[in-house]
Write a protein that holds these residues in place. Structure first.
Motif, mmCIF file in Angstrom:
data_model
loop_
_atom_site.group_PDB
_atom_site.id
_atom_site.type_symbol
_atom_site.label_atom_id
_atom_site.label_comp_id
_atom_site.label_asym_id
_atom_site.label_seq_id
_atom_site.Cartn_x
_atom_site.Cartn_y
_atom_site.Cartn_z
ATOM 1 N N TRP A 43 -4.512 -14.981 -2.236
ATOM 2 C CA TRP A 43 -3.157 -14.431 -2.145
ATOM 3 C C TRP A 43 -2.100 -15.514 -2.386
ATOM 4 C CZ3 TRP A 43 -0.926 -9.920 -2.359
ATOM 5 C CH2 TRP A 43 -1.644 -8.769 -2.003
ATOM 6 N N ILE A 78 2.920 -3.427 -7.282
ATOM 7 C CA ILE A 78 1.531 -3.774 -6.972
ATOM 8 C C ILE A 78 1.336 -3.854 -5.457
ATOM 9 C CG2 ILE A 78 -0.227 -5.593 -7.126
ATOM 10 C CD1 ILE A 78 0.908 -6.214 -9.936
ATOM 11 N N THR A 119 1.198 -0.381 -3.957
ATOM 12 C CA THR A 119 -0.069 0.300 -4.212
ATOM 13 C C THR A 119 -1.174 -0.258 -3.323
ATOM 14 O OG1 THR A 119 0.684 0.315 -6.483
ATOM 15 C CG2 THR A 119 -1.539 1.126 -6.088
ATOM 16 N N LEU A 120 -1.220 -1.595 -3.226
ATOM 17 C CA LEU A 120 -2.283 -2.221 -2.434
ATOM 18 C C LEU A 120 -2.186 -1.887 -0.947
ATOM 19 C CD1 LEU A 120 -2.663 -5.785 -3.955
ATOM 20 C CD2 LEU A 120 -4.288 -3.895 -4.031
ATOM 21 N N SER A 121 -0.967 -1.667 -0.460
ATOM 22 C CA SER A 121 -0.790 -1.469 0.990
ATOM 23 C C SER A 121 -1.302 -0.110 1.453
ATOM 24 C CB SER A 121 0.683 -1.592 1.357
ATOM 25 O OG SER A 121 1.371 -0.454 0.877
ATOM 26 N N SER A 157 -6.070 -1.847 4.401
ATOM 27 C CA SER A 157 -5.818 -2.281 3.023
ATOM 28 C C SER A 157 -5.912 -3.802 2.922
ATOM 29 C CB SER A 157 -4.421 -1.846 2.625
ATOM 30 O OG SER A 157 -3.486 -2.682 3.259
ATOM 31 N N PRO A 158 -5.959 -4.328 1.682
ATOM 32 C CA PRO A 158 -5.971 -5.787 1.515
ATOM 33 C C PRO A 158 -4.768 -6.441 2.194
ATOM 34 C CG PRO A 158 -6.276 -4.677 -0.595
ATOM 35 C CD PRO A 158 -6.022 -3.606 0.416
ATOM 36 N N LEU A 159 -3.652 -5.737 2.243
ATOM 37 C CA LEU A 159 -2.470 -6.290 2.913
ATOM 38 C C LEU A 159 -2.667 -6.360 4.420
ATOM 39 C CD1 LEU A 159 -0.801 -6.319 0.298
ATOM 40 C CD2 LEU A 159 1.057 -5.294 1.595
#
Lengths: 284, 294, 275
Positions: free
Chosen positions: C250, C54, C57-59, C15-17
C-alpha cells in the motif's frame, strides 16, 4: 498468611480526626476473612459496609488500626499494586467502571496496566470471559449490553488480573432480579470452581442465603457474624437495625412467636415447606 | 377529587420504525387502570413497562391505538399535550438525577411553576408535597445536592406530586434503596394514595412489593399483557406467572408447595401476614383432627 | 434511538482497506492529502479521481453512504465554486453579459476545486472513518506518536482521554434523553419561545448532566485505580500491531501515486489555472 485481616480498624471521612466526637464510618473493626470462603456483608445505607470494602484494597486507608492482605499492609504504598491485583473490586454502577469501547479491550485493561505480555493478556481475556459466560460478546460495545451483562464484564475485568479475592461492592443494587441472579451465580461459581474468595456487600437479604458466612454491620460496627442460619435466626435483632428477613424466615418466626415449635434460621422455600409439613403431620 | 380511569385501547408502540433498529416495544395493549386504585405493573426488563409509562403521560405517542384519560383521547389536541403531562404525573427511575435547582423548595416548585401556579398556591402545593414524602420544612431551604440518596429521591417524587396530578405513574420508585428506604417510600406512596384517593400506577420488579402495596396487578411479558386484575385473581394464577419465568412472592411459593404436598391450603395467599393466619388455621384443624382420631 | 448512532460512522467489514494496519492508514492519508495539494493540471486531477474511485471500490462501502457523507460540505463546495466561476478573470470571456463575464479559466478552476475537496473528503473518510473503528484509530495515533513521549508529550494520557470520551458518548447521550424526558414530564418546554427562553430551558438539563458526568468521572477514576491503572509507565497492550507485507505494498502504491501526480503536473496543457 493468605487472608484479609482487620486489626482495630477505624475510619472517618472527617478531615480533622483529632477532634472528639467525630463520626466514624467504621470503628474498631477486628475481622479475618479466610481465603476460599464466600462472605456476605449485610447492612443498610450508612452502616459502614462500603467503607469496609474500600479499606481492603487501599482505596481508603485506616484512620487508625491496620488492614493486611496476605500479610501486606495496605498503608504501605509499595504494596498497593500487588494488593489491588490480589483483591479485585466490582462496584455498584456498571456504566462507571467500564473503560473501553469494546468488551475484550475492557477486560484486557487490568492486565495491560500490570504489564503482562500481549499473548498472555489474550489468553487471560479469553479465560476471564469464559468464566463469566460472556465469550460470545467479546466484540460488542458495552452500551449495547444489559446491566447484568455489564457487571459480568466488570467481573471478567477483575478475573483477568488473576485475583485471590473479589469484592462485589453493592454490585447487584442497580440490577433487576434477573441481572442479580446472573451476578450471584457468577460469584458462586467463581468461589466454587476457581477457588476465589468472594466478599459480597449488599442489602438484599436473599443474597446472604447461600454464603458460608454472613457479617452484619450497623453504625460502623460488626453486630453479628456467623453462618446464614445463625444470623437469620435472630429476626428481632435484624429488624431492630432496619434490615428485612426473607419471607420464609419471617413466616416461621411469626409462628414460633405464637408458641409453635418450629426451627429458627430457615431461609428457603423448600426448607420452610419441609418444616411446616413435619410440624403439621405431628399434629401437636 | 374525581376518580380518573386511564385506558389503553389497542395500543402498539414501535421504536425507530422503518429503520434497521426497529423494535416493537408494545403490541396491541388493552388495559384500564382504574380510578382511585393502586395498580402494580410487573415484568422483566424489556417487557415494555417503561414504554407503557411514557405512553400514559404523552411523552411517547402510540404508533397505533388510543390512550384515554377519563373520556378524553390524550392525543386529541397534540399541541396541548403538556396539559396531559400535568394531569398524569410521571416519576422516572432514579429520579434524583433530575434535580437541578438551588434549593429543595425551588426544585419541587419547578413543575407547578411551569403550570403557572404562583404565590400562596405555590407555597401550599410545595409544602403539601414535601409533607407527603416526609421532607421536613427545614430541608426545603437546603440544596438538593446536600441530601442523602433517599432524601433526594423523595424530593424528586415531591416535585411531581406538587403538580397535583390526577394519575401518578412511578417507575421503580424503590430501586436501589435499602430495606428501610424501600419501606419508607412505598408507605409514603400508599398514604398519599389513601389521602388523595388518586389513581396510582406503580412499576416494579419486586413481586413482594407489588403484592404488599397494590390493589390490582398487570403482568407484562414480551410486549403484551400476560394477565391483569385484582391481586387476588392474578395470584390465583401463580402457576401461570411462574411458568412464564416471573418470580412470585416466596410466601406464595411456600403455600403452593404445601398444596402440592396435599395440604388443604387456600389459593391466593401472597403476604406473610395472610400466610401466618392460614397456617394457624391449618395447625388448628390438624389439631382437631388429631383429637378426633384419638 | 439516539444511542444507536455511532461516532465517526464505522462500517465493519473485511475489505483490503479494513485489513490495512491503522497506523499505515494514517500515514497513507497524510501522503494522499499532500498529493492532492500538489495536483495542478488536468492529468494529475484525472489521476486523483481515478485513485479515489479505486479506493471506493476496494472499500466495499456503498456509494449511497459515501454520497451521504458529502452532504455536509455541499454548501461550501457550491459556494466556492460559484465564486470561482464569477471572479476568475481570463483572456477571452466565454459568456459576456455586460458586468458578468464568465471565463473558461473560472470554470476549470471551479471544477478542479470541487475535485480537490471531494477527493480529500472521500479519501480520508474512507481510510480513517468508514473502514477504521475510532478505537483502532486512537490506538494507532498513540503508537505513531510514541516517540514524542521522549519530548514529554503526554501521548498515553491523550489517548486514554480519547478512549474514555468515546466510551462515554453513548452513555451521556442516553442520559441526556432521560433527563429531558424527566423535565418534560414536569412541564418543561424546549421547543417554543424565543432564543433566550430556549437557552433558559436548557439549564434543567445541563446542570443534572454535568453533575452526573462528574460523579461518573469520580467513580470511573476509583474503578480504574482498583484495576491497577497508574498511567502509561510499564503498560503493555493486548493487541499487537504488526505491519504486513500488504501494508508496505500500500505504501509503495501510495508513493508511486504521489510521484505520478507530481510528474503529471509537468505535462503541458492549454488550460491555465489561477492557482
Amino acid at each position: 498468611m493468605s487472608n484479609i485481616v482487620f486489626e482495630n480498624v477505624s475510619y472517618t471521612y472527617t478531615e480533622q480526626p483529632n477532634l472528639s466526637n467525630i463520626p466514624f464510618a467504621v470503628k474498631n473493626i477486628n475481622l479475618t476473612i479466610e481465603k476460599g470462603s464466600s462472605v456476605v456483608i449485610l447492612g443498610h445505607n450508612g452502616s459502614g459496609k462500603s467503607t469496609l470494602a474500600k479499606l481492603i484494597n487501599g482505596i481508603l486507608l485506616p484512620t487508625s488500626g491496620k488492614v493486611t492482605v496476605n500479610g501486606m499492609d495496605t498503608s504501605n504504598q509499595e504494596n498497593i499494586l500487588e494488593i489491588r491485583r490480589t483483591v479485585g473490586m466490582v462496584f455498584q454502577n456498571p456504566d462507571n467502571q467500564i473503560v473501553a469501547t469494546v468488551v475484550e479491550e475492557d477486560v484486557a485493561f487490568g492486565p495491560e496496566n500490570l504489564g503482562v505480555p500481549p499473548h498472555e493478556i489474550r489468553s487471560r481475556v479469553e479465560y476471564a470471559l469464559n468464566a463469566v459466560g460472556m465469550s460470545e460478546f467479546r466484540l460488542h460495545a458495552p452500551h449495547q449490553l444489559s446491566g447484568g451483562q455489564k457487571q459480568r464484564i466488570a467481573i471478567a475485568g477483575v478475573i483477568a488480573m488473576k485475583p485471590q479475592y473479589i469484592i462485589l461492592d453493592e454490585s447487584t443494587a442497580m440490577l433487576d432480579p434477573y441481572g442479580r441472579r446472573e451476578i450471584l451465580d457468577t460469584a458462586h461459581s467463581l468461589n466454587k470452581n476457581e477457588n476465589i474468595t468472594t466478599v459480597l456487600i449488599t442489602h438484599y437479604m436473599e443474597e446472604a442465603v447461600y454464603a458460608d458466612r454472613v457479617i452484619v454491620m450497623n453504625d460502623g460496627s460488626v453486630v453479628m457474624d456467623g453462618s446464614p442460619a445463625y444470623v437469620f435466626s435472630n429476626v428481632d435483632k435484624l429488624k431492630a437495625i432496619g434490615l428485612d428477613v426473607p419471607q420464609p424466615t419471617e413466616l416461621l418466626y411469626l409462628l414460633s412467636k405464637d408458641g409453635h415449635k418450629l426451627p429458627a434460621g430457615i431461609m428457603t422455600v423448600k426448607d420452610a415447606a419441609d418444616a411446616l409439613e413435619k410440624y403439621l403431620l405431628k399434629g401437636e | 377529587m374525581k376518580l380518573t380511569d386511564i385506558r389503553l385501547e389497542n395500543v402498539s408502540y414501535i421504536y425507530s420504525p422503518n429503520t434497521p433498529f426497529q423494535k416493537e416495544a408494545l403490541e396491541n395493549i388493552n388495559i384500564t387502570f382504574k380510578g382511585g386504585k393502586l395498580t402494580g405493573i410487573i415484568g422483566h426488563t424489556g417487557s415494555g413497562k417503561s414504554t407503557l409509562a411514557q405512553l400514559l403521560n404523552g411523552l411517547l405517542k402510540p404508533t397505533s391505538g388510543k390512550v384515554y384519560l377519563g373520556d378524553t383521547d390524550i392525543w386529541e389536541k397534540p399541541k396541548e399535550i403538556n396539559k396531559i403531562r400535568y394531569k398524569v404525573g410521571l416519576v422516572f427511575q432514579y429520579p434524583e438525577y433530575q434535580l437541578f435547582e438551588e434549593t429543595v423548595y425551588e426544585d419541587i416548585a419547578y413543575g407547578p411553576k411551569n403550570m403557572g401556579v404562583s404565590g400562596d398556591n405555590l407555597n401550599r402545593t410545595v409544602s403539601e408535597a414535601a409533607d407527603f414524602v416526609g421532607l421536613t420544612p427545614d430541608l426545603l431551604k437546603k440544596s438538593p445536592f446536600e441530601l442523602s440518596g433517599g432524601e433526594k429521591r423523595r424530593v424528586a417524587l415531591a416535585g411531581v406530586i406538587a403538580m397535583e396530578p390526577e394519575v401518578l405513574v412511578l417507575d421503580e420508585p424503590a430501586a436501589g434503596l435499602d430495606p428501610r428506604g424501600r419501606t419508607e417510600i412505598l408507605e409514603r406512596i400508599r398514604n398519599y394514595q389513601k389521602q388523595k384517593n388518586n389513581t396510582i400506577i406503580l412499576i416494579s420488579h419486586s413481586m413482594e412489593d407489588i403484592s404488599e402495596y397494590a390493589d390490582e396487578i398487570a403482568v407484562l411479558k414480551n410486549s403484551k399483557v400476560l394477565c391483569s386484575g385484582t391481586v387476588d385473581t392474578v395470584f390465583r394464577n401463580a402457576e401461570l406467572i411462574r411458568s412464564n419465568g416471573l418470580a412470585i412472592p416466596k410466601i406464595t411459593e411456600i403455600m403452593l408447595e404445601l398444596k402440592h404436598r396435599g395440604f388443604p391450603v387456600s389459593d391466593g395467599i401472597y403476604t406473610t401476614s395472610d400466610a401466618h393466619k392460614e397456617i394457624i388455621r391449618l395447625i388448628n384443624s390438624y389439631k382437631k383432627n388429631g383429637e378426633n382420631n384419638a | 434511538m439516539l444511542k444507536d448512532i455511532t461516532l465517526g460512522q464505522f462500517f465493519p467489514g473485511n475489505s483490503p482497506l479494513h485489513k490495512m494496519d491503522p497506523r499505515m492508514k494514517i500515514i497513507i492519508s497524510a501522503i494522499f492529502i499532500v498529493a492532492i495539494f500538489f495536483a495542478k493540471n488536468i492529468f494529475s486531477f484525472a489521476l486523483l479521481i481515478l485513485f479515489s474511485l479505486i479506493l471506493t471500490t476496494l472499500s466495499g462501502i456503498k456509494h449511497s453512504v459515501i454520497l451521504k457523507g458529502l452532504k455536509p460540505i455541499v454548501f461550501i463546495v457550491v459556494f466556492t465554486a460559484i465564486i470561482n466561476i464569477f471572479w476568475t478573470k481570463g483572456e477571452t470571456p466565454l459568456i459576456n453579459f455586460g458586468i458578468i463575464k464568465i471565463y473558461p479559466e473560472g470554470i476549470y478552476t471551479a471544477a478542479f476545486m470541487i475535485i480537490r475537496v471531494v477527493s480529500l473528503v472521500v479519501g480520508t473518510s474512507l481510510l480513517l472513518s468508514y473502514t477504521t473503528s475510532p478505537i483502532a484509530l486512537t490506538d494507532a495515533l498513540e503508537r505513531l506518536m510514541n516517540p514524542l513521549k521522549k519530548l514529554k508529550v503526554p501521548v498515553h494520557e491523550f489517548a486514554m482521554m480519547m478512549t474514555i470520551a468515546l466510551r462515554f458518548i453513548p452513555t451521556l447521550i442516553e442520559e441526556t434523553e432521560k433527563i429531558m424526558n424527566a423535565q418534560k414530564a414536569r412541564g418543561a418546554d424546549f421547543e417554543s419561545g424565543n432564543l433566550l427562553n430556549r437557552l433558559k430551558a436548557l439549564v434543567p438539563i445541563l446542570i443534572p448532566l454535568f453533575i452526573s458526568a462528574f460523579r461518573r468521572a469520580d467513580e470511573l477514576a476509583v474503578a480504574m485505580e482498583c484495576r491497577c491503572y497508574h498511567g502509561g509507565d510499564g503498560r503493555t497492550k493486548m493487541k499487537i500491531l504488526r505491519f504486513s507485507v500488504f501494508d508496505f505494498v500500500w505504501l509503495f502504491v501510495m508513493l508511486i501515486f504521489s510521484v505520478s501526480v507530481f510528474c503529471l503536473n509537468y505535462i503541458p496543457t492549454t488550460i491555465k489555472l489561477s492557482f
